[in-house]
Motif scaffolding. Structure first.
Motif, PDB file in Angstrom:
ATOM      1  N   ILE A  12      31.553 -18.764  35.662  1.00 17.17           N
ATOM      2  CA  ILE A  12      31.537 -17.643  34.717  1.00 17.17           C
ATOM      3  C   ILE A  12      30.590 -17.945  33.562  1.00 17.17           C
ATOM      4  O   ILE A  12      29.813 -17.078  33.131  1.00 17.17           O
ATOM      5  N   MET A  13      30.626 -19.175  33.057  1.00 14.90           N
ATOM      6  CA  MET A  13      29.722 -19.542  31.963  1.00 14.90           C
ATOM      7  C   MET A  13      28.269 -19.508  32.418  1.00 14.90           C
ATOM      8  O   MET A  13      27.395 -19.052  31.666  1.00 14.90           O
ATOM      9  N   ALA A  14      27.982 -19.969  33.623  1.00 12.87           N
ATOM     10  CA  ALA A  14      26.604 -19.963  34.127  1.00 12.87           C
ATOM     11  C   ALA A  14      26.078 -18.533  34.243  1.00 12.87           C
ATOM     12  O   ALA A  14      24.945 -18.243  33.826  1.00 12.87           O
ATOM     13  N   VAL A  15      26.889 -17.627  34.782  1.00 15.87           N
ATOM     14  CA  VAL A  15      26.477 -16.224  34.895  1.00 15.87           C
ATOM     15  C   VAL A  15      26.290 -15.613  33.512  1.00 15.87           C
ATOM     16  O   VAL A  15      25.338 -14.861  33.266  1.00 15.87           O
ATOM     17  N   ALA A 119      20.232  -5.578  16.503  1.00 11.58           N
ATOM     18  CA  ALA A 119      21.685  -5.448  16.397  1.00 11.58           C
ATOM     19  C   ALA A 119      22.322  -5.443  17.784  1.00 11.58           C
ATOM     20  O   ALA A 119      23.361  -6.081  18.004  1.00 11.58           O
ATOM     21  N   GLY A 120      21.710  -4.743  18.726  1.00 14.23           N
ATOM     22  CA  GLY A 120      22.228  -4.727  20.087  1.00 14.23           C
ATOM     23  C   GLY A 120      22.180  -6.091  20.734  1.00 14.23           C
ATOM     24  O   GLY A 120      23.133  -6.518  21.394  1.00 14.23           O
ATOM     25  N   THR A 121      21.071  -6.795  20.533  1.00 13.78           N
ATOM     26  CA  THR A 121      20.931  -8.141  21.098  1.00 13.78           C
ATOM     27  C   THR A 121      21.965  -9.089  20.497  1.00 13.78           C
ATOM     28  O   THR A 121      22.624  -9.847  21.221  1.00 13.78           O
ATOM     29  N   ILE A 122      22.128  -9.040  19.191  1.00  9.89           N
ATOM     30  CA  ILE A 122      23.120  -9.901  18.522  1.00  9.89           C
ATOM     31  C   ILE A 122      24.526  -9.566  19.007  1.00  9.89           C
ATOM     32  O   ILE A 122      25.338 -10.462  19.263  1.00  9.89           O
ATOM     33  N   GLY A 123      24.814  -8.274  19.169  1.00 11.41           N
ATOM     34  CA  GLY A 123      26.132  -7.868  19.669  1.00 11.41           C
ATOM     35  C   GLY A 123      26.414  -8.436  21.057  1.00 11.41           C
ATOM     36  O   GLY A 123      27.506  -8.951  21.312  1.00 11.41           O
ATOM     37  N   PHE A 124      25.427  -8.332  21.949  1.00 10.63           N
ATOM     38  CA  PHE A 124      25.593  -8.898  23.286  1.00 10.63           C
ATOM     39  C   PHE A 124      25.777 -10.406  23.223  1.00 10.63           C
ATOM     40  O   PHE A 124      26.620 -10.977  23.926  1.00 10.63           O
ATOM     41  N   LEU A 125      24.989 -11.088  22.395  1.00  8.11           N
ATOM     42  CA  LEU A 125      25.093 -12.545  22.312  1.00  8.11           C
ATOM     43  C   LEU A 125      26.447 -12.980  21.762  1.00  8.11           C
ATOM     44  O   LEU A 125      27.006 -13.988  22.208  1.00  8.11           O
ATOM     45  N   ILE A 131      32.943 -15.069  25.539  1.00  7.38           N
ATOM     46  CA  ILE A 131      33.282 -15.391  26.938  1.00  7.38           C
ATOM     47  C   ILE A 131      33.149 -16.893  27.183  1.00  7.38           C
ATOM     48  O   ILE A 131      34.027 -17.520  27.778  1.00  7.38           O
ATOM     49  N   ILE A 132      32.050 -17.475  26.722  1.00  7.35           N
ATOM     50  CA  ILE A 132      31.825 -18.909  26.924  1.00  7.35           C
ATOM     51  C   ILE A 132      32.873 -19.731  26.177  1.00  7.35           C
ATOM     52  O   ILE A 132      33.412 -20.707  26.711  1.00  7.35           O
ATOM     53  N   GLY A 137      37.600 -23.175  26.180  1.00  9.26           N
ATOM     54  CA  GLY A 137      38.984 -23.348  25.728  1.00  9.26           C
ATOM     55  C   GLY A 137      39.948 -23.435  26.896  1.00  9.26           C
ATOM     56  O   GLY A 137      40.879 -24.253  26.887  1.00  9.26           O
ATOM     57  N   PHE A 138      39.730 -22.624  27.914  1.00 10.18           N
ATOM     58  CA  PHE A 138      40.579 -22.674  29.103  1.00 10.18           C
ATOM     59  C   PHE A 138      40.479 -24.024  29.790  1.00 10.18           C
ATOM     60  O   PHE A 138      41.493 -24.623  30.164  1.00 10.18           O
TER      61      PHE A 138
END
Length: 156
Positions: A12-15, A119-125, A131-132, A137-138
């Motif tokens: 998941i992290m790689a994707v 702003a869109g790029t920062i939001g996605f990042l 997620i990462i 943490g998991f």
């Protein structure tokens, strides 16, 4: 068996990292096209939509695509496809495109809006970072829980 609890979050992290790379790359391409100062008049050759999702209780997502063709300053004909353009552009319309001399095939018909794009790029990042962080943490929690269980004698 423990392998699954590390492999799945790792995958998941790689994707997620690949998706983040794609978002940053496209953002840089847009910025380069807008800052190059090179523009041309392009004709919309085709407009179509694609759908994804749907079925059961999931929602359907529709993406609008446009195919444009323009001539660069040196006379080369370039055709490119772009997603999420305005729905008011139809086949035959003339639009202004921004492109770079090195990669005219990565042109854009989107009007320059660097603040909105950033702003869109920062939001996605940030979303990808969450997620990462969750995956890390998991994995840490899984490791600590099962390491603690190994400390107990078999009779417990």
């Amino acid at each position: 068996m423990d392998f699954i609890f590390y492999a799945v979050p790792g995958l998941i992290m790689a994707v997620t990292i690949l998706m983040a790379t794609k978002v940053v790359r496209r953002s840089l391409e847009l910025r380069s096209a807008w800052n190059s100062g090179l523009t041309a008049e392009a004709r919309c050759l085709r407009s179509y939509t694609t759908t994804s999702g749907g079925g059961g209780d999931t929602s359907v997502s529709t993406t609008l695509h446009h195919v444009y063709e323009f001539a660069t300053r040196d006379g080369r004909s370039v055709r490119f496809e772009e997603e999420n353009g305005p729905s008011t552009i139809v086949e035959g319309d003339i639009v202004t495109v921004h492109y770079t001399a090195q990669h005219p095939e990565k042109a854009t018909a989107h009007a320059p809006s660097p603040v909105k794009a950033a702003a869109g790029t920062i939001g996605f990042l940030v979303f990808f970072g969450v997620i990462i962080a969750f995956c890390i943490g998991f994995m840490i929690t899984f490791h600590e829980v099962f390491q603690a269980n190994d400390a107990f004698p078999d009779g417990w």
